[in-house]
Enzyme design. Structure first.
Site, PDB file in Angstrom:
ATOM      1  N   GLY A   1     -26.795  27.746   3.677  1.00  0.00           N
ATOM      2  CA  GLY A   1     -25.305  27.384   3.348  1.00  0.00           C
ATOM      3  C   GLY A   1     -25.263  25.991   3.422  1.00  0.00           C
ATOM      4  N   SER A   2     -24.056  25.617   3.732  1.00  0.00           N
ATOM      5  CA  SER A   2     -23.681  24.009   3.686  1.00  0.00           C
ATOM      6  C   SER A   2     -24.368  22.999   4.812  1.00  0.00           C
ATOM      7  CB  SER A   2     -22.102  23.896   3.918  1.00  0.00           C
ATOM      8  OG  SER A   2     -21.825  23.901   5.201  1.00  0.00           O
ATOM      9  N   SER A   3     -24.778  21.997   4.321  1.00  0.00           N
ATOM     10  CA  SER A   3     -25.498  20.949   4.916  1.00  0.00           C
ATOM     11  C   SER A   3     -24.685  20.731   6.397  1.00  0.00           C
ATOM     12  CB  SER A   3     -25.836  19.854   4.519  1.00  0.00           C
ATOM     13  OG  SER A   3     -24.447  19.118   3.707  1.00  0.00           O
TER      14      SER A   3
ATOM     15  N   ALA B   1     -25.216  23.502   8.768  1.00  0.00           N
ATOM     16  CA  ALA B   1     -26.635  23.404   9.104  1.00  0.00           C
ATOM     17  C   ALA B   1     -26.995  22.428  10.268  1.00  0.00           C
ATOM     18  CB  ALA B   1     -27.385  23.218   7.871  1.00  0.00           C
TER      19      ALA B   1
ATOM     20  N   GLU C   1     -32.040  26.333   4.411  1.00  0.00           N
ATOM     21  CA  GLU C   1     -31.917  26.138   3.168  1.00  0.00           C
ATOM     22  C   GLU C   1     -30.527  25.854   2.818  1.00  0.00           C
ATOM     23  OE1 GLU C   1     -30.943  26.685  -0.382  1.00  0.00           O
ATOM     24  OE2 GLU C   1     -31.292  28.756  -0.323  1.00  0.00           O
TER      25      GLU C   1
ATOM     26  N   CYS D   1     -26.338  27.045  -5.040  1.00  0.00           N
ATOM     27  CA  CYS D   1     -27.259  25.723  -4.043  1.00  0.00           C
ATOM     28  C   CYS D   1     -28.004  25.151  -5.269  1.00  0.00           C
ATOM     29  CB  CYS D   1     -27.587  26.111  -2.965  1.00  0.00           C
ATOM     30  SG  CYS D   1     -29.020  27.266  -3.159  1.00  0.00           S
TER      31      CYS D   1
END
Length: 531
Positions: free
Chosen positions: A264-266, A269, A283, A318
């Site tokens: 998902g989104s950084s 994360a 990821e 992504c």
């Protein structure tokens, strides 16, 4: 094939008996009520969230939400029952490697049945609208992955090795052990492929899994788990939880999960990395780039692939092409006009343009306006909402494929703004002459997922590859950034928390940990010297 399965698939009501979500009747008048699965049992929840149909706004799915403490405790207790040595490992319950080989084989067979394949294709299109080619590709990749790890491949994957010791009777053996109780948080954009590939890697290596999909699309994961049960998956090996992000984070904090795999989104994360105290495999987002080298050949193909990479599934990948560095030779040859022509052929009717589930029009327009404030920036095409009539809810985006030109030097001067990833049909385009200036920009991009180096000039390609680190880099005149199949690694590079998907190496790196056992049954020495 198992006789029980043969009997079930020969039943005219096979689909209805296997998958309680009926696509024909799915509507606001007949919504599907999703179920959690915990400790081997399907369960309705106390509270539900209404999910809007991305194409017309109907409240067509109800998913569990705001779970009670008792409901959460069931997942916590089930997860904590698993020992840290896992449900199986090379020294414990090794027969389960054979069991999983059979599960993979049967699941591959079932997903390959035309009626089952079509069911998942159309289910994906209902919850995350994308073209049939895109949706069917997702199902086929999953089916091929299951085929790849059937039979003896599960135990081949976790094979051990021995090294001779220093004395008679001594040897060291390296083993791949599971983590025990683990969790997965899966994204919305690939409702089947990403969670399926990660969960099966976790399970075959001996982990006990709790998995959560994005609530907007998690019914796909629920139906896949039902297929796995038919294929022989031990019911208590995998729990499925439908809930929102904060409630899942609370469960992670209070449960002894030894590893979380997140896609998902950084930003999320990084938050989950703190929540898990570093016990995470990521990821995350990627501001993915493509470079068109100095040699202009196969211009129609390169334009086609650039359109696909930037705008298929309205850019909600992504791996989508976020920025295009076009050598001046390509610009002079008319590559941008060709991409524009292809982008303008996309339409909502065949879902080559589709709803944007995480960026609404206001958010996309805001980013566009900020970019246009940069000196020399201009819209190449798009730059406005979809004009054809539609019923896409306002909470979702409905935007035309868009490209914004930003001069190369201005990218350096406005780096953070220009390299903000828009998870939609949106890319930045620039022109260059000297690739050293491009390499300088690429060095500062923090996330390194996919990239494309479009050139048959081996010296140019070699220079770019030597000075970049993207985890999945396509090179050559057919280079792309999207469309990763099941036959090669997919994942970021340059982050020690980075995870992969799809290949033996990805499964080993993500879902197992190394254990060394030294056997020493030799004759003890007589003359012992204290040191």
């Amino acid at each position: 094939m198992n006789i029980k399965i043969q009997e079930k698939i020969s039943n005219p009501n096979f689909l209805q008996n296997t998958f309680p979500l009926n696509l024909t009747d799915l509507s606001e008048n007949n919504p599907y009520r999703a179920m959690n699965f915990v400790n081997g049992m399907w369960k309705y929840a106390s509270n539900y969230l209404e999910i809007l149909d991305p194409l017309n706004g109907d409240k067509f799915i109800l998913v569990p939400n705001n779970l009670t403490e008792d409901e959460i405790n069931e997942f916590r207790d089930a997860a904590n029952q698993c020992p840290k040595s896992g449900l199986h490992n090379p020294l414990k319950n090794p027969e389960r490697y054979n069991l999983y080989g059979e599960v993979f084989h049967r699941a591959s067979f079932l997903l390959g049945l035309p009626q089952v394949e079509d069911y998942f294709v159309h289910l994906i299109q209902r919850v995350a609208p994308k073209s049939e080619i895109q949706a069917r590709g997702e199902v086929k990749v999953t089916q091929r992955f299951l085929m790849n790890f059937s039979g003896d491949q599960c135990r081949f994957l976790t094979r051990s090795f021995n090294v001779s010791g220093d004395t008679q009777g001594q040897q060291s053996s390296g083993y791949r052990f599971p983590y025990g109780s683990v969790a997965i948080i899966a994204p919305f954009n690939f409702p089947l492929e990403i969670p399926a590939l990660q969960m099966m890697g976790a399970l075959l290596t001996g982990n006990k899994l709790t998995i959560k999909g994005d609530q907007r699309v998690s019914v796909v994961l629920e139906m896949f788990l039902r297929l796995l049960h038919l294929a022989g998956l031990p019911p208590k090996d995998c729990d499925l939880i439908h809930c929102d992000g904060p409630q899942m984070e609370s469960l992670l904090k209070s449960t002894n999960y030894r590893l979380l795999q997140f896609t998902g989104s950084s930003g999320i994360a990084e938050r989950l990395c703190n929540t898990m105290k570093g016990k995470i495999k990521i990821e995350d987002a990627g501001f993915d780039w493509k470079i068109l080298g100095p040699d202009v050949i196969e211009i129609d193909y390169v334009a086609y692939q650039s359109d696909q990479d930037a705008y298929a599934f309205s850019g909600q990948k992504c791996s989508a092409q976020s920025i295009l560095f076009a050598h001046k030779n390509w610009v002079q040859a008319g590559i941008l006009d060709k991409i524009k022509l292809l982008a303008e052929q996309r339409n909502l009717k065949d879902l080559t343009i589709c709803p944007v589930l995480t960026w609404n029009n206001q958010r996309i327009q805001s980013q566009l306006d900020k970019l246009l404030a940069i000196q020399g920036a201009k819209i190449l095409f798009g730059g406005k909402p979809i004009e054809e009539q539609h019923k896409i809810p306002e909470c979702y985006g409905s935007y035309l494929p868009t490209a914004v030109f930003v001069p190369l030097q201005q990218i350096k001067d406005n780096f953070e703004l220009v390299t903000t990833e828009v998870f939609g049909p949106f890319q930045v385009v620039t022109e260059y002459e000297n690739e050293d200036h491009v390499i300088e920009i690429l060095e500062n991009i923090p996330h390194n997922l996919t990239a494309g180096v479009v050139s048959n000039d081996i010296r140019f390609v070699s220079k770019i590859l030597a000075n970049t680190i993207n985890g999945v880099t396509y090179a050559g005149i057919k280079a792309r950034t999207t469309g990763a199949p099941q036959n090669h690694w997919f994942g970021p590079c340059g982050d020690p928390r980075g995870t992969g998907i799809g290949t033996p190496e990805a499964i080993i790196q993500t879902w197992t940990t190394h254990r060394e056992i030294i056997m020493d049954f030799g004759i003890t020495p007589k003359n012992l010297i204290q040191s």
